[in-house]
Structure formats: structure tokens, C-alpha cells
Design a protein around this motif. Structure first.
Motif, PDB file in Angstrom:
ATOM      1  N   ALA A 179       0.813  -1.216   0.000  1.00  0.00           N
ATOM      2  CA  ALA A 179       0.000   0.000   0.000  1.00  0.00           C
ATOM      3  C   ALA A 179       0.847   1.267   0.000  1.00  0.00           C
ATOM      4  CB  ALA A 179      -0.929   0.004   1.209  1.00  0.00           C
ATOM      5  N   GLY A 180       2.166   1.112   0.055  1.00  0.00           N
ATOM      6  CA  GLY A 180       3.037   2.275  -0.006  1.00  0.00           C
ATOM      7  C   GLY A 180       3.476   2.832   1.330  1.00  0.00           C
ATOM      8  N   VAL A 181       3.240   2.090   2.421  1.00  0.00           N
ATOM      9  CA  VAL A 181       3.729   2.515   3.734  1.00  0.00           C
ATOM     10  C   VAL A 181       5.252   2.382   3.730  1.00  0.00           C
ATOM     11  CG1 VAL A 181       3.743   2.006   6.207  1.00  0.00           C
ATOM     12  CG2 VAL A 181       1.596   1.864   4.901  1.00  0.00           C
ATOM     13  N   LYS A 182       5.937   3.474   3.987  1.00  0.00           N
ATOM     14  CA  LYS A 182       7.396   3.500   3.842  1.00  0.00           C
ATOM     15  C   LYS A 182       8.143   2.942   5.053  1.00  0.00           C
ATOM     16  CE  LYS A 182       7.236   5.442  -0.208  1.00  0.00           C
ATOM     17  NZ  LYS A 182       7.581   4.640  -1.414  1.00  0.00           N
ATOM     18  N   ASP A 183       7.736   3.343   6.244  1.00  0.00           N
ATOM     19  CA  ASP A 183       8.448   2.957   7.462  1.00  0.00           C
ATOM     20  C   ASP A 183       7.692   1.819   8.139  1.00  0.00           C
ATOM     21  OD1 ASP A 183       9.696   2.749   9.929  1.00  0.00           O
ATOM     22  OD2 ASP A 183       9.946   4.916  10.171  1.00  0.00           O
ATOM     23  N   LEU A 184       8.089   0.592   7.833  1.00  0.00           N
ATOM     24  CA  LEU A 184       7.366  -0.563   8.358  1.00  0.00           C
ATOM     25  C   LEU A 184       7.631  -0.785   9.837  1.00  0.00           C
ATOM     26  CD1 LEU A 184       7.679  -3.091   5.404  1.00  0.00           C
ATOM     27  CD2 LEU A 184       5.735  -1.629   6.002  1.00  0.00           C
ATOM     28  N   ASP A 185       8.798  -0.390  10.322  1.00  0.00           N
ATOM     29  CA  ASP A 185       9.060  -0.498  11.762  1.00  0.00           C
ATOM     30  C   ASP A 185       8.113   0.417  12.533  1.00  0.00           C
ATOM     31  OD1 ASP A 185      11.069  -2.357  11.442  1.00  0.00           O
ATOM     32  OD2 ASP A 185      12.668  -0.856  11.371  1.00  0.00           O
ATOM     33  N   ARG A 186       7.955   1.627  12.040  1.00  0.00           N
ATOM     34  CA  ARG A 186       7.020   2.546  12.671  1.00  0.00           C
ATOM     35  C   ARG A 186       5.595   2.020  12.561  1.00  0.00           C
ATOM     36  NH1 ARG A 186       5.159   8.494  10.408  1.00  0.00           N
ATOM     37  NH2 ARG A 186       3.573   8.868  12.000  1.00  0.00           N
ATOM     38  N   PHE A 187       5.267   1.443  11.419  1.00  0.00           N
ATOM     39  CA  PHE A 187       3.937   0.864  11.210  1.00  0.00           C
ATOM     40  C   PHE A 187       3.638  -0.182  12.275  1.00  0.00           C
ATOM     41  CE2 PHE A 187       1.617  -2.789   9.427  1.00  0.00           C
ATOM     42  CZ  PHE A 187       0.392  -2.206   9.147  1.00  0.00           C
ATOM     43  N   ARG A 188       4.580  -1.080  12.522  1.00  0.00           N
ATOM     44  CA  ARG A 188       4.370  -2.128  13.526  1.00  0.00           C
ATOM     45  C   ARG A 188       4.246  -1.522  14.924  1.00  0.00           C
ATOM     46  NH1 ARG A 188       5.819  -7.583  12.066  1.00  0.00           N
ATOM     47  NH2 ARG A 188       6.651  -7.753   9.949  1.00  0.00           N
ATOM     48  N   THR A 189       5.079  -0.532  15.208  1.00  0.00           N
ATOM     49  CA  THR A 189       5.018   0.116  16.521  1.00  0.00           C
ATOM     50  C   THR A 189       3.676   0.808  16.724  1.00  0.00           C
ATOM     51  OG1 THR A 189       7.419   0.462  16.569  1.00  0.00           O
ATOM     52  CG2 THR A 189       6.084   1.861  18.006  1.00  0.00           C
ATOM     53  N   ASP A 190       3.250   1.550  15.703  1.00  0.00           N
ATOM     54  CA  ASP A 190       1.959   2.245  15.799  1.00  0.00           C
ATOM     55  C   ASP A 190       0.811   1.254  15.929  1.00  0.00           C
ATOM     56  OD1 ASP A 190       3.127   4.736  15.665  1.00  0.00           O
ATOM     57  OD2 ASP A 190       2.795   4.992  13.512  1.00  0.00           O
ATOM     58  N   MET A 191       0.852   0.179  15.151  1.00  0.00           N
ATOM     59  CA  MET A 191      -0.220  -0.815  15.163  1.00  0.00           C
ATOM     60  C   MET A 191      -0.391  -1.429  16.546  1.00  0.00           C
ATOM     61  SD  MET A 191      -0.618  -4.265  12.830  1.00  0.00           S
ATOM     62  CE  MET A 191       1.069  -4.755  13.154  1.00  0.00           C
ATOM     63  N   ASN A 192       0.693  -1.631  17.256  1.00  0.00           N
ATOM     64  CA  ASN A 192       0.648  -2.284  18.563  1.00  0.00           C
ATOM     65  C   ASN A 192       0.637  -1.308  19.729  1.00  0.00           C
ATOM     66  OD1 ASN A 192       0.760  -5.097  17.684  1.00  0.00           O
ATOM     67  ND2 ASN A 192       2.814  -4.620  16.950  1.00  0.00           N
ATOM     68  N   GLY A 193       0.516  -0.019  19.427  1.00  0.00           N
ATOM     69  CA  GLY A 193       0.555   0.994  20.466  1.00  0.00           C
ATOM     70  C   GLY A 193      -0.806   1.307  21.068  1.00  0.00           C
ATOM     71  N   SER A 194      -0.761   2.020  22.166  1.00  0.00           N
ATOM     72  CA  SER A 194      -1.997   2.362  22.885  1.00  0.00           C
ATOM     73  C   SER A 194      -2.853   3.361  22.116  1.00  0.00           C
ATOM     74  CB  SER A 194      -1.658   2.932  24.263  1.00  0.00           C
ATOM     75  OG  SER A 194      -0.849   4.090  24.150  1.00  0.00           O
ATOM     76  N   ASP A 195      -2.237   4.211  21.291  1.00  0.00           N
ATOM     77  CA  ASP A 195      -3.013   5.189  20.534  1.00  0.00           C
ATOM     78  C   ASP A 195      -3.907   4.503  19.505  1.00  0.00           C
ATOM     79  OD1 ASP A 195      -1.901   7.253  21.960  1.00  0.00           O
ATOM     80  OD2 ASP A 195      -0.492   7.859  20.400  1.00  0.00           O
ATOM     81  N   ALA A 196      -3.376   3.455  18.868  1.00  0.00           N
ATOM     82  CA  ALA A 196      -4.179   2.703  17.896  1.00  0.00           C
ATOM     83  C   ALA A 196      -5.351   2.024  18.586  1.00  0.00           C
ATOM     84  CB  ALA A 196      -3.318   1.669  17.181  1.00  0.00           C
ATOM     85  N   ALA A 197      -5.082   1.408  19.737  1.00  0.00           N
ATOM     86  CA  ALA A 197      -6.154   0.743  20.481  1.00  0.00           C
ATOM     87  C   ALA A 197      -7.224   1.740  20.906  1.00  0.00           C
ATOM     88  CB  ALA A 197      -5.569   0.033  21.702  1.00  0.00           C
ATOM     89  N   ALA A 198      -6.799   2.923  21.327  1.00  0.00           N
ATOM     90  CA  ALA A 198      -7.757   3.947  21.766  1.00  0.00           C
ATOM     91  C   ALA A 198      -8.595   4.454  20.598  1.00  0.00           C
ATOM     92  CB  ALA A 198      -7.009   5.101  22.423  1.00  0.00           C
ATOM     93  N   ALA A 199      -7.972   4.628  19.436  1.00  0.00           N
ATOM     94  CA  ALA A 199      -8.698   5.117  18.265  1.00  0.00           C
ATOM     95  C   ALA A 199      -9.764   4.120  17.825  1.00  0.00           C
ATOM     96  CB  ALA A 199      -7.726   5.391  17.125  1.00  0.00           C
TER      97      ALA A 199
END
Length: 259
Positions: A179-199
Motif C-alpha cells: 500500500a506504499g507505507v514506507k516505514d514498516l518499523d514505525r507501522f508495527r510500533t503504531d499498530m501495537n501501540g496504545s493510541d491505535a487501540a484507543a482510536a
């Protein structure tokens, strides 16, 4: 041609879910945030074409349109102008086959005919109802949105029906890369973070407070539309909502001019 559920019990269940949503919307008014969970059973995917009828002048729906449509500048989970006269809010699950059908067959036409011309804004709400895999995919879509690739990721996931292991973290990372996501490490971190769960939780709670019981469920101009509806149902709902907005604008202009 859209498939339809023909089993009477399943059709009645889908119609019941639509009616429950209408009742919940009328009861809720603008009090989003009050739980409307009850004895209607677990949410489910809905493929019925159960059309709704309603009074286009019903003020409750106008209030709900203002409440449920966020119209936030820069919202990565939205497409279309923030001042579009009509907002379509979609509650969906990435394991829902009917949500995928809408994405592949109906949404492109709505974008071409209404979003591009400025009439319609589409706002997506993550409403995972099929367990941990759905929740993971919802968080992943939010994470893709953090890098400006929500819609590309959304379309990749819905390109075909994916369930279970097809939505494991590594698979989602592969889809994100496509899909064109450039920073996959950041993607994984964001996906597993509390902000994603809250959203995701925020979107879920909004849907439950409205009485959403199936996916996909849509609110078009504050009015509910549930299930795998044909394009013509969306076109009719958009036309009604646009007419109401135009009438309101005319009344406002008349009041200002003193007529």
C-alpha cells in the motif's frame, strides 16, 4: 449482480437489526457516548438489501448528522471536502465480506460521482466484531493512516476476503508495504501501540452508542443504511440528504435577508 440472503430467518434478523438501529438513533438524539448495547445479540455481517424509509425533515437525523460526521481537517480515515453537504459514515470490519463488496463495487462509483465533485465526504469507522484478527487489522489500518496510506491499505485488505492468519501481523505488514507505507518499523510500533487501540475503541463505542449491530452499517446525512445495499440506494440517500442541506441553506439565506 449483488448476491442476496434468501433465508427467511436471516432476512428477518437483518431487518430487525436495521429497525433496532433506527430506534436507537431516534432515542439517542445527539447524546453520542451513551451505551445502547442490549439484548439484540452479537453484531454480525449483513448482506441484506433492507431499504429504510424515513421523514427527510426529521430533526433528530439532522442532529445526528452533525454529531456523527466529524469533518476534521486532515483526518486520514476520511476522503472528501470537510464542507461537503453530505457525509457518509461507514462502520466496517476487515473480515466482513459485505464490507469488502462495498469497497470494491460501490465505493469507487460514489467517489467518482460524488466525492470528486465535492458533494460527498466519506468517513470510515473501525468497527471490529469478529475478534482479535479484526481488531489487529483495524489497528493496522489506523497505523497506515499515520503515514498517509490509510485508503491504499484499506483497499489492499479488502481486495479479497481475508480471515484469520491472513490478518496476522506479518501479513498486515506485507499489505502495508504494497500500500506504499514506507516505514514498516514505525507501522508495527503504531499498530501495537496504545493510541491505535484507543482510536479503534473510540470508533467502536460510537457505533455501539448508536445501536450499530451489523457490518457494514452506513449513516448518510444522519440517516441509517444497513447491509450490502445496491448503488441506487446510496444515490437516493445522498440525493435526499443533499436536498435537505440545500433547503436549510435556502432558509438560512432567507432569514438573513429578512424575507
Amino acid at each position: 449482480m449483488s448476491a442476496r440472503i434468501s433465508t427467511p430467518s436471516r432476512r428477518l434478523a437483518a431487518i430487525g437489526a436495521v429497525l433496532a438501529l433506527v430506534v436507537a438513533l431516534v432515542a439517542a438524539g445527539i447524546a453520542i457516548g451513551k451505551s445502547a448495547g442490549g439484548g439484540s445479540g452479537k453484531p454480525k455481517a449483513s448482506g441484506d438489501d433492507a431499504a429504510l424509509t424515513y421523514d427527510p425533515q426529521q430533526p433528530t437525523y439532522d442532529q445526528l448528522e452533525k454529531t456523527t460526521s466529524r469533518r476534521t481537517d486532515g483526518d486520514p480515515l476520511a476522503i472528501g471536502r470537510t464542507d461537503a453537504p453530505v457525509v457518509l459514515v461507514e462502520y466496517a470490519d476487515y473480515q466482513c465480506s459485505y464490507c469488502g463488496r462495498f469497497t470494491r463495487e460501490t465505493q469507487p462509483e460514489l467517489i467518482r460521482k460524488y466525492v470528486d465533485e465535492g458533494t460527498l465526504r466519506v468517513e470510515f469507522r473501525n468497527f471490529p466484531i469478529f475478534g482479535k484478527d479484526s481488531e489487529r487489522a483495524a489497528r493496522a489500518s489506523w497505523a497506515a493512516g499515520r503515514q498517509g496510506r490509510f485508503w491504499q491499505f484499506h483497499d489492499e485488505v479488502f481486495a479479497k476476503l481475508r480471515k484469520g492468519d491472513a490478518l496476522a501481523e506479518d501479513k498486515l505488514a506485507e499489505l502495508a508495504e504494497k500500500a506504499g507505507v514506507k516505514d514498516l518499523d514505525r507501522f508495527r510500533t503504531d499498530m501495537n501501540g496504545s493510541d491505535a487501540a484507543a482510536a479503534v475503541k473510540k470508533d467502536q463505542e460510537e457505533g455501539y452508542s448508536l445501536g450499530v449491530q451489523s457490518t457494514p452499517t452506513f449513516i448518510v446525512g444522519g440517516r441509517p443504511l444497513a447491509g450490502a445495499q445496491p448503488l441506487k440506494e446510496f444515490e437516493a440517500a445522498i440525493a435526499r440528504a443533499k436536498a435537505v442541506r440545500a433547503a436549510e441553506a435556502g432558509d438560512s439565506a432567507a432569514q438573513k435577508s429578512g424575507k
